[in-house]
Design a protein around this motif. Structure first.
Motif, short mmCIF file in Angstrom:
data_model
loop_
_atom_site.label_atom_id
_atom_site.label_comp_id
_atom_site.label_asym_id
_atom_site.label_seq_id
_atom_site.Cartn_x
_atom_site.Cartn_y
_atom_site.Cartn_z
N LEU A 1 0.58 -8.01 -9.79
CA LEU A 1 1.78 -8.33 -9.17
C LEU A 1 2.72 -7.43 -9.01
CD1 LEU A 1 2.10 -12.16 -10.27
CD2 LEU A 1 1.07 -11.26 -8.00
N GLY A 2 2.97 -6.48 -10.25
CA GLY A 2 3.95 -5.56 -10.30
C GLY A 2 3.27 -4.44 -9.36
N ALA A 3 2.03 -3.92 -9.44
CA ALA A 3 1.60 -3.04 -8.60
C ALA A 3 1.61 -3.58 -7.00
CB ALA A 3 0.10 -2.67 -8.88
N LEU A 4 1.71 -4.69 -6.57
CA LEU A 4 2.01 -5.06 -5.06
C LEU A 4 3.48 -4.95 -4.92
CD1 LEU A 4 0.14 -8.34 -4.90
CD2 LEU A 4 -0.18 -6.34 -3.42
N LEU A 5 4.39 -5.00 -5.69
CA LEU A 5 5.61 -4.83 -5.52
C LEU A 5 5.99 -3.52 -5.23
CD1 LEU A 5 7.76 -7.15 -7.79
CD2 LEU A 5 7.33 -7.42 -5.47
N LEU A 6 5.26 -2.41 -6.35
CA LEU A 6 5.62 -0.83 -6.11
C LEU A 6 4.89 -0.45 -5.03
CD1 LEU A 6 5.31 -0.13 -9.85
CD2 LEU A 6 7.22 -0.48 -8.44
N ALA A 7 3.88 -1.06 -4.28
CA ALA A 7 3.16 -0.24 -3.31
C ALA A 7 4.20 0.26 -2.25
CB ALA A 7 2.18 -1.19 -2.84
N PRO A 8 5.02 -0.48 -1.58
CA PRO A 8 5.84 -0.12 -0.75
C PRO A 8 6.61 1.11 -0.91
CG PRO A 8 6.14 -2.51 -0.90
CD PRO A 8 5.49 -2.15 -1.83
N LEU A 9 7.01 1.56 -2.26
CA LEU A 9 7.92 2.30 -2.74
C LEU A 9 7.06 3.68 -2.92
CD1 LEU A 9 10.00 0.72 -5.43
CD2 LEU A 9 10.55 1.10 -2.93
N SER A 10 6.42 4.08 -1.74
CA SER A 10 6.02 5.38 -1.58
C SER A 10 6.33 5.89 -0.36
CB SER A 10 4.39 5.47 -2.00
OG SER A 10 3.73 4.43 -0.91
N ALA A 11 6.16 7.22 -0.20
CA ALA A 11 6.60 7.92 0.99
C ALA A 11 5.35 7.63 2.06
CB ALA A 11 6.70 9.38 0.88
N GLY A 12 4.28 7.91 1.67
CA GLY A 12 3.16 7.48 2.56
C GLY A 12 3.27 6.17 3.40
N TRP A 13 3.48 5.03 2.33
CA TRP A 13 3.82 3.85 2.91
C TRP A 13 4.86 3.50 3.90
CZ3 TRP A 13 6.48 -0.51 3.45
CH2 TRP A 13 5.67 -1.82 3.63
N LEU A 14 6.12 4.20 3.21
CA LEU A 14 7.13 3.84 4.12
C LEU A 14 7.26 4.59 5.31
CD1 LEU A 14 9.85 4.30 1.16
CD2 LEU A 14 9.46 2.37 2.51
N ILE A 15 7.01 5.98 5.34
CA ILE A 15 6.85 6.72 6.59
C ILE A 15 5.91 5.92 7.54
CG2 ILE A 15 6.15 8.86 7.70
CD1 ILE A 15 7.30 10.09 5.02
N GLN A 16 4.86 5.44 7.21
CA GLN A 16 3.96 4.94 8.26
C GLN A 16 4.52 3.75 8.56
OE1 GLN A 16 -0.20 5.83 8.69
NE2 GLN A 16 -0.31 6.09 6.30
N ALA A 17 4.96 2.70 7.70
CA ALA A 17 5.55 1.71 8.13
C ALA A 17 6.76 1.57 9.15
CB ALA A 17 5.91 0.71 6.94
N TRP A 18 7.71 2.68 8.83
CA TRP A 18 8.67 2.85 9.90
C TRP A 18 8.11 3.34 11.16
CZ3 TRP A 18 11.74 6.14 5.84
CH2 TRP A 18 12.43 5.23 4.84
N ALA A 19 7.11 4.27 11.12
CA ALA A 19 6.63 4.70 12.53
C ALA A 19 6.08 3.30 13.00
CB ALA A 19 5.44 5.78 12.30
N LEU A 20 5.45 2.62 12.39
CA LEU A 20 4.79 1.20 12.95
C LEU A 20 5.56 0.71 13.55
CD1 LEU A 20 2.27 -0.13 13.78
CD2 LEU A 20 2.25 -1.27 11.41
N LEU A 21 6.78 0.31 12.93
CA LEU A 21 7.67 -0.76 13.19
C LEU A 21 8.48 -0.05 14.55
CD1 LEU A 21 9.43 -1.58 9.92
CD2 LEU A 21 8.05 -3.24 11.52
N GLY A 22 8.77 1.02 14.57
CA GLY A 22 9.40 1.95 15.70
C GLY A 22 8.40 1.76 16.91
N LEU A 23 7.07 1.81 16.63
CA LEU A 23 6.22 1.93 17.76
C LEU A 23 6.05 0.41 18.45
CD1 LEU A 23 3.92 3.50 19.55
CD2 LEU A 23 2.35 2.75 17.57
N VAL A 24 6.16 -0.54 17.34
CA VAL A 24 6.07 -1.97 18.13
C VAL A 24 7.19 -2.20 18.70
CG1 VAL A 24 6.02 -4.18 17.05
CG2 VAL A 24 4.32 -2.70 16.27
#
Length: 478
Positions: free
Chosen positions: A107-130
């Motif tokens: 569960l801790g690893a799940l919470l930390l997964a979004p706290l990485s540059a690769g995840w954040l940058i891709q998530a922001w790009a996907l949100l902007g594209l959508v």
């Protein structure tokens, strides 16, 4: 007998997770900075999810939604597999004296997964594209997709770690990523053209899938925890025959530093992943040379996060012994810079070689821009690593395959700053190459390299100060 995922176990794991979060929050050095960083992440996320909807965009952006969904799956799964199940909320040594179970760790690893540059940058790009293609009304589907993919990535990561510990190829777990790749087409169609009912039902299905994948990840985490981490044990018990003594102090120190990197499981896995993954994306997408100019910056900013932002943590407690050696501080810095530059250049070259397969024949300006971009971003990453390592050291044990050289929020700050700097550098050099201005290209690269060299020299002088050096050693060797 109580099962691993029974309700009492889940409740206890949730309580343990809450206590661990309180513990991490209480040990933050600068709580105001952390609060500002979290607020900034929320603001950027909201802006990415809403602002693009207010602007007119070309219609051909619709075709990019499905590749963006698939890219999230590949990067998330690859990162979790390389990290052996995800990042640690509590390091291995402190966790040894606390009754932290594998489900809590999951569960801790799940919470930390979004706290990485690769995840954040891709998530922001996907949100902007959508937002630009489907509008704000489609964002609940996007958020549910991100949640489901993150849970899938953790499950695949634990499956890969379970296979490793049973002496089976971990890559056999990657076909599980097809669970996330398969629905990209229908989800993309719902995001772009779906009605309110279709989007609501898709959100429900994705949330149900996320819950099932979280439970599956817990089962796999328990199964992996029952086995010994063979990769780490093999590296720590392997015999290394003595080799001839190098001819100089620099060569000897460089050999020690190089061995510290390549004998570390997370550093070896991370370097290979960051070299292959962006190159594979460039190869699959058939990126042209103007886009390849940006790739060295992405790889360098990723590789330096493996250990460069806390450069002296390679030694750990051994830094006390290293400081007792009759070697000048400048030699130690030169060796560490050499090894870090080797790692960054190796990862960048591997990415460029893969990307060049389908990029066609470059012009002289494009080829020069790619070479100069690699050299410049390596200089920027090395200079930043030396400054941050001396200013904010951390005591880290890099023997664990899931270890990171700094706390999660600090890693996010480092990664975003590096990604912005290296991306702007790539855009500048790529723009000059597109204008065929080789003279300005050489001049800009020379200036940027000179700035990085000056910063490296200043950092070496600071390390020569015994008081500052002692403060770093006291923290890292704690």
């Amino acid at each position: 007998m109580r099962t691993a995922l029974s309700w009492p176990e889940l409740r206890r794991s949730g309580a343990d997770l809450r206590h661990l979060l309180w513990f991490r929050a209480a040990t933050v050095r600068r709580p105001r900075t952390v609060a500002v960083a979290l607020a900034a992440l929320v603001v950027v996320t909201v802006a990415a999810a809403t602002l693009p909807a207010a602007f007119a965009v070309p219609g051909d952006l619709d075709r990019l939604v499905r590749p963006a969904l698939a890219a999230i799956v590949l990067v998330a799964v690859g990162g979790a597999v390389a990290a052996g199940g995800g990042r640690e909320l509590l390091a291995r040594d402190p966790a040894a004296v606390h009754p932290v179970g594998p489900v809590t760790d999951h569960l801790g690893a799940l919470l930390l997964a979004p706290l990485s540059a690769g995840w954040l940058i891709q998530a922001w790009a996907l949100l902007g594209l959508v937002a630009a293609t489907g509008g704000v009304a489609a964002q609940p589907v996007t958020l549910a997709w991100l949640l489901a993919v993150t849970a899938l990535a953790q499950a695949v990561g634990w499956a890969a770690e379970w296979l490793r510990r049973r002496r089976v190829l971990a890559w056999l777990a990657l076909p599980l990523a097809g669970v996330g790749l398969a629905p990209t087409l229908p989800v993309a169609a719902v995001i772009v053209d779906g009605g309110a009912g279709a989007r609501a039902s898709t959100v429900v299905l994705l949330l149900v899938a996320a819950g099932a994948l979280v439970a599956l990840g817990g089962v796999l985490a328990v199964a992996a925890a029952r086995l010994a981490p063979r990769d780490e044990v093999r590296r720590e018990t392997r015999l290394h025959p003595a080799r001839p003594t190098p001819a100089s102090d620099l060569a000897m120190v460089r050999r020690i530093d190089r061995a510290s990197v390549w004998r570390s499981v997370p550093l070896r896995r991370g370097t290979l992943f960051l070299g292959v993954a962006p190159g594979a994306v460039a190869l699959a997408g058939g990126l042209e040379w103007p886009m390849l100019v940006l790739m060295p910056g992405l790889v360098a900013s990723g590789c330096v996060l493996l250990f460069g932002v806390n450069l002296w943590c390679l030694d750990g407690r051994g830094l006390l012994w290293r400081e007792s050696l009759p070697v000048p501080p400048g030699t130690v810095v030169a060796a560490r810079v050499w090894v870090l530059a080797e790692v960054l250049l190796g990862g960048g070259l591997l990415t460029l070689v893969l990307g060049a397969v389908r990029a066609g024949r470059p012009s002289a300006a494009e080829a020069l821009a790619v070479v100069l971009a690699l050299a410049v971003v390596v200089g920027q990453a090395v200079s930043a690593a030396l400054r941050w390592s001396a200013a904010r050291p951390h005591a880290v044990d890099l023997r664990s395959a899931r270890a990171t050289p700094a706390p999660p929020l600090a890693m996010v700050g480092y990664s975003i700053r590096l990604a912005v700097a290296t991306t702007l550098t790539g855009l500048l050099l790529g723009g000059l190459a597109g204008a065929a201005r080789i003279d300005l290209l050489l001049a800009a690269a020379a200036v940027l390299l000179a700035v990085s060299a000056l910063r490296i020299v200043r950092a070496a002088r600071r390390w020569a100060d015994p008081v500052r050096r002692a403060a770093v050693v006291a923290v890292v060797a704690a």
